[in-house]
Design an enzyme around this catalytic site. Structure first.
Site, PDB file in Angstrom:
ATOM      1  N   LEU A  65       1.014  -1.257   0.038  1.00 33.87           N
ATOM      2  CA  LEU A  65      -0.206   0.095  -0.070  1.00 33.87           C
ATOM      3  C   LEU A  65       0.958   1.327  -0.089  1.00 33.87           C
ATOM      4  O   LEU A  65       2.061   1.177   0.286  1.00 33.87           O
ATOM      5  CB  LEU A  65      -0.783  -0.090   1.261  1.00 33.87           C
ATOM      6  CG  LEU A  65      -1.951  -1.010   1.156  1.00 33.87           C
ATOM      7  CD1 LEU A  65      -2.278  -1.428   2.864  1.00 33.87           C
ATOM      8  CD2 LEU A  65      -3.219  -1.019   0.113  1.00 33.87           C
ATOM      9  N   PRO A  66       0.156   2.349  -0.305  1.00 30.74           N
ATOM     10  CA  PRO A  66       1.154   3.805  -0.502  1.00 30.74           C
ATOM     11  C   PRO A  66       1.766   4.080   0.717  1.00 30.74           C
ATOM     12  O   PRO A  66       3.058   4.397   0.799  1.00 30.74           O
ATOM     13  CB  PRO A  66      -0.119   4.565  -0.936  1.00 30.74           C
ATOM     14  CG  PRO A  66      -1.149   3.833  -1.712  1.00 30.74           C
ATOM     15  CD  PRO A  66      -1.087   2.751  -0.699  1.00 30.74           C
ATOM     16  N   THR A  96       6.531   0.566   2.034  1.00 33.74           N
ATOM     17  CA  THR A  96       7.215   1.413   2.723  1.00 33.74           C
ATOM     18  C   THR A  96       6.668   2.496   3.560  1.00 33.74           C
ATOM     19  O   THR A  96       5.820   3.330   2.957  1.00 33.74           O
ATOM     20  CB  THR A  96       8.345   2.142   1.595  1.00 33.74           C
ATOM     21  OG1 THR A  96       8.850   1.311   1.053  1.00 33.74           O
ATOM     22  CG2 THR A  96       9.151   2.964   2.484  1.00 33.74           C
ATOM     23  N   LYS A 171      15.476   0.107   5.299  1.00 30.42           N
ATOM     24  CA  LYS A 171      14.955   0.685   3.902  1.00 30.42           C
ATOM     25  C   LYS A 171      14.994   2.204   3.841  1.00 30.42           C
ATOM     26  O   LYS A 171      15.814   2.704   3.052  1.00 30.42           O
ATOM     27  CB  LYS A 171      13.683   0.417   3.727  1.00 30.42           C
ATOM     28  CG  LYS A 171      12.509   1.105   2.678  1.00 30.42           C
ATOM     29  CD  LYS A 171      12.964   0.561   1.292  1.00 30.42           C
ATOM     30  CE  LYS A 171      12.359   1.519   0.297  1.00 30.42           C
ATOM     31  NZ  LYS A 171      12.672   0.808  -0.950  1.00 30.42           N
ATOM     32  N   LYS A 246       9.465  10.820  -0.847  1.00 29.75           N
ATOM     33  CA  LYS A 246       8.615  10.287   0.245  1.00 29.75           C
ATOM     34  C   LYS A 246       9.620   9.593   1.275  1.00 29.75           C
ATOM     35  O   LYS A 246       9.442   9.542   2.538  1.00 29.75           O
ATOM     36  CB  LYS A 246       7.837   9.070  -0.510  1.00 29.75           C
ATOM     37  CG  LYS A 246       6.923   8.330   0.424  1.00 29.75           C
ATOM     38  CD  LYS A 246       6.363   7.145  -0.024  1.00 29.75           C
ATOM     39  CE  LYS A 246       6.208   6.218   0.926  1.00 29.75           C
ATOM     40  NZ  LYS A 246       5.587   4.851   0.837  1.00 29.75           N
TER      41      LYS A 246
END
Ligand code: NAD
Length: 299
Positions: A65-66, A96, A171, A246
């Protein structure tokens, strides 16, 4: 063979779900976009009508998902998957998202008796389609071991980074470093060129000297030296500047929470925010070269 519910079939999720279906799993596909579900069905998945229909028969639930707010809603919202999953279901969130939300949702899963890991990826849409992603996982050893056989189908390198949320930590710390060395590499190529050294000559020297780094040798932001890099394809994304921004914002929030100093990441975020303000954040993240050398195209 375990039945898998897959929620979030966008640019990344579609390729990942397709690979699970190809491997012989029943994959129950759910997305708020019907077009995304149709594509998944064409790739061998089964359309789920709603969260209950997706999750109730599943042994494993994978989400892609976003952002954190979507993950919270899908898992723990009023119509969230925690309400419909059978005992023993394993949850794998590959999105993420911010570290705090990842830890919160996993702790909610554990409080309900479920096993869950965060497993963000690198490798982009090409890696998702090819089944060659890198997964960075956080959670208990037992949950990680259960997830591994599913992740092996979608990826090539699978790492257990430690407790819940540590996949997200790996990450964002990695991508923060990537932004910093990409920008440094752009500055070096631009300076060399302004002082009369062409990109190929500078590359030949620096790539075998102490300035060598991944942004230079695998993804060179100056056109020429590395034929496969987006710089030779009008900086078409690859990994969009918007995605890098992001991740830098996630890193900034995490750094503030952890009271870690990140002066270069802060500056990097400001430069990618400039790309966004100029409407150029759809370009590859290496197009920061064009911000630095003043060659961004007019929109
Ligand atoms: P995307 O926007 O293409 O896909 C997200 C999907 O989630 C969409 O199809 C959307 O309709 C669906 N969705 C949103 N809310 C939903 C809900 N409540 N219920 C069901 N479905 C819902 O994004 P993407 O590029 O596939 O990226 C997904 C995640 O992977 C992001 O967290 C991103 O940062 C990360 N990521 C992306 C890349 C990349 O190259 N695209 C690389 C590494 C990591």
């Amino acid at each position: 063979m375990p039945t898998i519910a897959f929620i979030g079939l966008g640019n990344m999720g579609l390729g990942m779900a397709s690979n699970l279906a190809k491997a012989g799993h029943e994959v129950r596909a759910l997305d708020i976009s019907q077009e995304a579900v149709h594509k998944a069905v064409a790739a061998g998945c089964v359309a789920a009508k709603n969260a209950k229909d997706a999750v109730a028969p599943a042994d494993v639930v994978v989400t892609m998902l976003p952002a954190g707010q979507h993950v919270k809603l899908v898992y723990a919202g009023e119509d969230g998957v925690f309400s419909y999953a059978k005992a023993g279901t394993l949850f794998i969130d590959c999105s993420t998202i911010d570290v705090a939300t990842a830890r919160e949702v996993i702790s909610e899963a554990e409080a309900k008796g479920f096993a869950m890991i965060d497993a963000p990826v690198s490798g982009g849409t090409a890696g998702a389609a090819a089944g060659t992603l890198t997964f960075m996982c956080g959670g208990t050893e037992a949950a990680y071991e259960r997830a591994k056989s599913v992740l092996d189908i979608m990826g090539k390198n699978i790492f257990h980074a430690g407790d819940a949320g540590n996949g997200q930590v790996a990450k964002i710390a990695n991508n923060m470093l990537l932004a910093i060395h990409m920008i440094g590499t752009c500055e070096a190529f631009n300076l060399a060129e302004k002082l009369g050294l062409d990109a190929q000559t500078f590359y030949d020297i620096s790539s075998t000297a102490s300035g060598q780094n991944w942004s230079m040798t695998s993804y060179c932001p100056a056109p020429g030296p590395v034929p496969s890099s987006p710089a030779n394809n009008d900086y078409k994304a690859g990994f969009a500047a918007a995605m890098m921004l992001k991740d830098l914002r996630l890193a900034k929030d995490a750094a503030i929470a952890a009271e870690a100093q990140t002066p270069l990441a802060n500056r990097s975020e400001a430069l990618y925010a400039e790309m966004e303000a100029l409407g150029q954040d759809g370009l590859d993240f290496s197009a920061i070269m064009r911000l630095i050398n003043g060659t961004l195209p007019d929109l």
